[in-house]
Design a protein around this motif. Structure first.
Motif, mmCIF file in Angstrom:
data_model
loop_
_atom_site.group_PDB
_atom_site.id
_atom_site.type_symbol
_atom_site.label_atom_id
_atom_site.label_comp_id
_atom_site.label_asym_id
_atom_site.label_seq_id
_atom_site.Cartn_x
_atom_site.Cartn_y
_atom_site.Cartn_z
ATOM 1 N N PRO A 149 0.803 -1.228 0.000
ATOM 2 C CA PRO A 149 0.000 0.000 0.000
ATOM 3 C C PRO A 149 0.836 1.278 0.000
ATOM 4 O O PRO A 149 0.428 2.282 -0.587
ATOM 5 C CB PRO A 149 -0.834 -0.131 1.281
ATOM 6 N N ALA A 150 2.002 1.247 0.648
ATOM 7 C CA ALA A 150 2.819 2.461 0.721
ATOM 8 C C ALA A 150 3.475 2.814 -0.608
ATOM 9 O O ALA A 150 3.868 3.970 -0.830
ATOM 10 C CB ALA A 150 3.891 2.301 1.795
ATOM 11 N N SER A 151 3.611 1.852 -1.497
ATOM 12 C CA SER A 151 4.292 2.094 -2.773
ATOM 13 C C SER A 151 3.397 2.751 -3.812
ATOM 14 O O SER A 151 3.898 3.237 -4.831
ATOM 15 C CB SER A 151 4.828 0.771 -3.337
ATOM 16 N N PHE A 152 2.089 2.762 -3.555
ATOM 17 C CA PHE A 152 1.154 3.263 -4.556
ATOM 18 C C PHE A 152 0.196 4.262 -3.916
ATOM 19 O O PHE A 152 -0.936 3.914 -3.523
ATOM 20 C CB PHE A 152 0.393 2.097 -5.194
ATOM 21 N N PRO A 153 0.635 5.522 -3.765
ATOM 22 C CA PRO A 153 -0.207 6.526 -3.100
ATOM 23 C C PRO A 153 -1.511 6.841 -3.820
ATOM 24 O O PRO A 153 -2.480 7.258 -3.189
ATOM 25 C CB PRO A 153 0.709 7.755 -3.023
ATOM 26 N N ASN A 154 -1.536 6.656 -5.131
ATOM 27 C CA ASN A 154 -2.795 6.823 -5.864
ATOM 28 C C ASN A 154 -3.547 5.502 -5.805
ATOM 29 O O ASN A 154 -3.245 4.565 -6.544
ATOM 30 C CB ASN A 154 -2.522 7.228 -7.310
ATOM 31 N N LYS A 155 -4.511 5.436 -4.921
ATOM 32 C CA LYS A 155 -5.274 4.203 -4.695
ATOM 33 C C LYS A 155 -6.655 4.249 -5.343
ATOM 34 O O LYS A 155 -7.553 3.497 -4.967
ATOM 35 C CB LYS A 155 -5.383 3.914 -3.201
ATOM 36 N N ASN A 156 -6.802 5.132 -6.315
ATOM 37 C CA ASN A 156 -8.089 5.246 -6.993
ATOM 38 C C ASN A 156 -8.257 4.212 -8.106
ATOM 39 O O ASN A 156 -9.366 3.731 -8.340
ATOM 40 C CB ASN A 156 -8.254 6.646 -7.587
ATOM 41 N N VAL A 157 -7.160 3.901 -8.779
ATOM 42 C CA VAL A 157 -7.234 3.003 -9.934
ATOM 43 C C VAL A 157 -6.066 2.033 -9.926
ATOM 44 O O VAL A 157 -5.043 2.253 -9.267
ATOM 45 C CB VAL A 157 -7.240 3.785 -11.267
ATOM 46 N N LEU A 158 -6.243 0.976 -10.701
ATOM 47 C CA LEU A 158 -5.220 -0.054 -10.885
ATOM 48 C C LEU A 158 -5.169 -0.368 -12.373
ATOM 49 O O LEU A 158 -6.206 -0.582 -13.003
ATOM 50 C CB LEU A 158 -5.601 -1.297 -10.089
ATOM 51 N N GLY A 159 -3.975 -0.399 -12.963
ATOM 52 C CA GLY A 159 -3.850 -0.667 -14.384
ATOM 53 C C GLY A 159 -3.308 -2.048 -14.667
ATOM 54 O O GLY A 159 -2.425 -2.539 -13.955
ATOM 55 N N VAL A 160 -3.822 -2.678 -15.717
ATOM 56 C CA VAL A 160 -3.333 -3.983 -16.177
ATOM 57 C C VAL A 160 -3.157 -3.920 -17.692
ATOM 58 O O VAL A 160 -4.090 -3.549 -18.418
ATOM 59 C CB VAL A 160 -4.312 -5.125 -15.815
ATOM 60 N N VAL A 161 -1.963 -4.273 -18.161
ATOM 61 C CA VAL A 161 -1.670 -4.347 -19.590
ATOM 62 C C VAL A 161 -1.305 -5.784 -19.923
ATOM 63 O O VAL A 161 -0.448 -6.375 -19.270
ATOM 64 C CB VAL A 161 -0.502 -3.415 -19.980
ATOM 65 N N LYS A 207 -6.339 -5.086 -30.333
ATOM 66 C CA LYS A 207 -7.286 -5.250 -29.229
ATOM 67 C C LYS A 207 -7.052 -4.189 -28.161
ATOM 68 O O LYS A 207 -5.925 -3.735 -27.943
ATOM 69 C CB LYS A 207 -7.134 -6.637 -28.601
ATOM 70 N N ALA A 208 -8.113 -3.816 -27.459
ATOM 71 C CA ALA A 208 -7.973 -2.964 -26.271
ATOM 72 C C ALA A 208 -7.385 -3.830 -25.164
ATOM 73 O O ALA A 208 -8.053 -4.723 -24.650
ATOM 74 C CB ALA A 208 -9.324 -2.400 -25.865
ATOM 75 N N ARG A 209 -6.133 -3.579 -24.801
ATOM 76 C CA ARG A 209 -5.419 -4.489 -23.898
ATOM 77 C C ARG A 209 -4.798 -3.799 -22.688
ATOM 78 O O ARG A 209 -3.971 -4.366 -21.992
ATOM 79 C CB ARG A 209 -4.331 -5.234 -24.694
ATOM 80 N N TRP A 210 -5.189 -2.557 -22.454
ATOM 81 C CA TRP A 210 -4.850 -1.862 -21.206
ATOM 82 C C TRP A 210 -6.163 -1.568 -20.507
ATOM 83 O O TRP A 210 -7.019 -0.856 -21.022
ATOM 84 C CB TRP A 210 -4.090 -0.576 -21.489
ATOM 85 N N TRP A 211 -6.320 -2.144 -19.321
ATOM 86 C CA TRP A 211 -7.531 -1.959 -18.538
ATOM 87 C C TRP A 211 -7.221 -1.110 -17.316
ATOM 88 O O TRP A 211 -6.297 -1.406 -16.557
ATOM 89 C CB TRP A 211 -8.094 -3.309 -18.091
ATOM 90 N N ILE A 212 -8.021 -0.058 -17.118
ATOM 91 C CA ILE A 212 -7.889 0.785 -15.941
ATOM 92 C C ILE A 212 -9.092 0.475 -15.056
ATOM 93 O O ILE A 212 -10.250 0.702 -15.444
ATOM 94 C CB ILE A 212 -7.840 2.274 -16.306
ATOM 95 N N VAL A 213 -8.799 -0.081 -13.890
ATOM 96 C CA VAL A 213 -9.843 -0.571 -12.988
ATOM 97 C C VAL A 213 -10.061 0.440 -11.875
ATOM 98 O O VAL A 213 -9.114 0.801 -11.158
ATOM 99 C CB VAL A 213 -9.447 -1.930 -12.383
ATOM 100 N N ASP A 214 -11.282 0.911 -11.719
ATOM 101 C CA ASP A 214 -11.641 1.814 -10.630
ATOM 102 C C ASP A 214 -11.764 0.989 -9.352
ATOM 103 O O ASP A 214 -12.635 0.116 -9.245
ATOM 104 C CB ASP A 214 -12.967 2.516 -10.943
ATOM 105 N N LEU A 215 -10.896 1.249 -8.385
ATOM 106 C CA LEU A 215 -10.855 0.427 -7.180
ATOM 107 C C LEU A 215 -12.037 0.674 -6.252
ATOM 108 O O LEU A 215 -12.292 -0.145 -5.361
ATOM 109 C CB LEU A 215 -9.539 0.658 -6.436
ATOM 110 N N LYS A 216 -12.763 1.747 -6.467
ATOM 111 C CA LYS A 216 -13.935 2.024 -5.633
ATOM 112 C C LYS A 216 -15.203 1.419 -6.238
ATOM 113 O O LYS A 216 -15.948 0.715 -5.557
ATOM 114 C CB LYS A 216 -14.102 3.532 -5.443
ATOM 115 N N THR A 217 -15.427 1.698 -7.506
ATOM 116 C CA THR A 217 -16.665 1.230 -8.133
ATOM 117 C C THR A 217 -16.518 -0.140 -8.783
ATOM 118 O O THR A 217 -17.505 -0.819 -9.038
ATOM 119 C CB THR A 217 -17.129 2.221 -9.204
ATOM 120 N N GLY A 218 -15.280 -0.528 -9.112
ATOM 121 C CA GLY A 218 -15.042 -1.793 -9.798
ATOM 122 C C GLY A 218 -15.136 -1.710 -11.309
ATOM 123 O O GLY A 218 -14.819 -2.687 -12.004
#
Length: 260
Positions: A105-117, A125-136
């Motif tokens: 948790p300390a390494s990622f101060p922006n805890k709003n989103v998570l990215g997966v490529v 193809k759309a292959r980078w997904w930005i996941v909203d950690l609050k809404t999903g």
């Protein structure tokens, strides 16, 4: 009497239709040739900027290992069951990203989103997904890989490197860091590599930047010098969303275009 003008027009129309279908009408998940967007013509150069401030300098190996015990993994993943309700992100990569994020948790101060490529997938193809950690909710976009990763320019990244001068993409865990104005691309984003496989990305000037050769459409995207290039139409929205410390996992799901 044969109307030669009308016959000739019909032949031209049929030929044009066949050409259009051959170029653009291939099934989205096929390996048939698609329009290729070209690339920026650049090659990788050493980072010319002043080294980052100490709080931005993250060395590989600083991350805590994610949970491996089945019971502990299940406990962690249970906290994130609301993510990706439409199942857009490859399950193995989303779980890997969540477990890594939760352990650090300390390494990622922006805890709003998570990215997966997922560089297993072809670049059409759309292959980078930005996941909203609050809404999903999940936002899926196209992203270019490095020209050193795609020697035959078919849209598949087949090799990766952490070495200077390779113009290749690097796999691993990234932290999206500070924004800056690139003399070539405009509003862009520096990243730090936290894995042994991407620890040189800042020194290699590997960044997130807008690219004219990336489109949100079913085409083989152009190639970068190793950067994560995205469409100019959405780059500012993306950068503002992920900057200042969000996590990005760049990895391989092992699944190609048709798979999840």
């Amino acid at each position: 009497m044969v109307n030669h003008g009308r016959v000739f027009t019909s032949i031209l129309l049929a030929a044009f239709t066949a050409f259009a279908l051959g170029a653009c009408g291939a099934p989205a998940d096929s390996d048939a040739p698609l329009a290729y967007m070209g690339d920026d013509g650049d090659v990788e150069e050493p980072n010319p900027v002043v080294p980052p401030a100490p709080d931005r300098t993250l060395k590989s190996g600083v991350l805590n290992p994610p949970a491996t015990d089945p019971a502990e993994k299940a406990r962690v993943l249970a906290k994130y069951t609301h993510l990706d309700p439409a199942k857009l992100v490859p399950k193995n990569l989303l779980e890997k990203a969540v477990l890594t994020f939760d352990a650090n948790p300390a390494s990622f101060p922006n805890k709003n989103v998570l990215g997966v490529v997922d560089f297993s997938k072809r670049s059409n193809k759309a292959r980078w997904w930005i996941v909203d950690l609050k809404t999903g909710s999940v936002w899926a976009i196209h992203v270019a890989h490095g020209k050193g990763s795609d020697s035959n320019r078919d849209g598949y990244a087949e090799k990766f490197s952490n070495e200077h001068g390779t113009n290749a993409s690097s796999l691993g865990v990234y932290r999206a860091s500070e924004t800056y104005d690139s003399s070539k691309f405009g509003y862009s984003l520096r990243v730090d590599g936290l894995s042994t496989t991407n620890s040189n990305v800042r020194d290699r000037a590997i960044v997130v930047h807008p690219a004219w050769y990336v489109r949100e459409s079913n085409v083989v995207q152009g190639l970068t010098a190793g950067c994560l290039g995205v469409s100019s139409s959405l780059s500012k929205k993306l950068i503002d969303m992920i900057r200042n410390g969000s996590m990005i996992l760049v990895d391989l799901s092992g699944q190609t275009a048709a798979g999840k």
